[in-house]
Write a protein that holds these residues in place. Sequence first.
Motif, short mmCIF file in Angstrom:
data_model
loop_
_atom_site.label_atom_id
_atom_site.label_comp_id
_atom_site.label_asym_id
_atom_site.label_seq_id
_atom_site.Cartn_x
_atom_site.Cartn_y
_atom_site.Cartn_z
N TYR A 82 0.84 -1.20 0.00
CA TYR A 82 0.00 0.00 0.00
C TYR A 82 0.87 1.25 0.00
CZ TYR A 82 -2.08 4.05 2.14
OH TYR A 82 -2.43 5.34 2.41
N HIS B 25 0.69 3.96 -2.76
CA HIS B 25 0.23 5.30 -2.35
C HIS B 25 1.18 6.39 -2.85
CE1 HIS B 25 -2.12 8.09 -0.01
NE2 HIS B 25 -1.01 8.55 0.57
N PRO C 61 -5.05 2.43 -3.11
CA PRO C 61 -3.85 3.26 -3.02
C PRO C 61 -4.12 4.71 -2.63
CG PRO C 61 -4.18 2.48 -5.28
CD PRO C 61 -5.21 1.84 -4.43
#
Length: 87
Positions: free
Chosen positions: A38, A42, A70
Motif C-alpha cells: 500500500y 500510495h 492506493p
Amino acid sequence: MFKSLRNDIRVIKDRDPAAKNTLEVLLCYSGLHAIWAYRLAHRFYRHQWFVTARIISTIARFFTGIEIHPGAQIGSCLLYTSDAADD
C-alpha cells in the motif's frame, strides 16, 4: 524508510502475542506485506500515477488477499493480523 519498516515489525511483535520472532513476521504476516505494498502504491497515487498504483494494489491483493486502495489515508502503527471468517 528502513526506520519505518523496523517500526512496522516492532508494532506487530509488541501487539500480537502470536508473533514469535522477526523472521516469522517478515515471512508470514500478509497484513504487513499488504501495508508495505500500500505504501508503495500510495506514493505512485500521490504523484498521479494512478494505473501503476492500482497495478501494485492488485498484485498485492493477489498475493495477500488484502485490498487497500492506493488513495486511502491510513495512519502509522496500523496492525492487520487476520482475516475475519464469513458468518
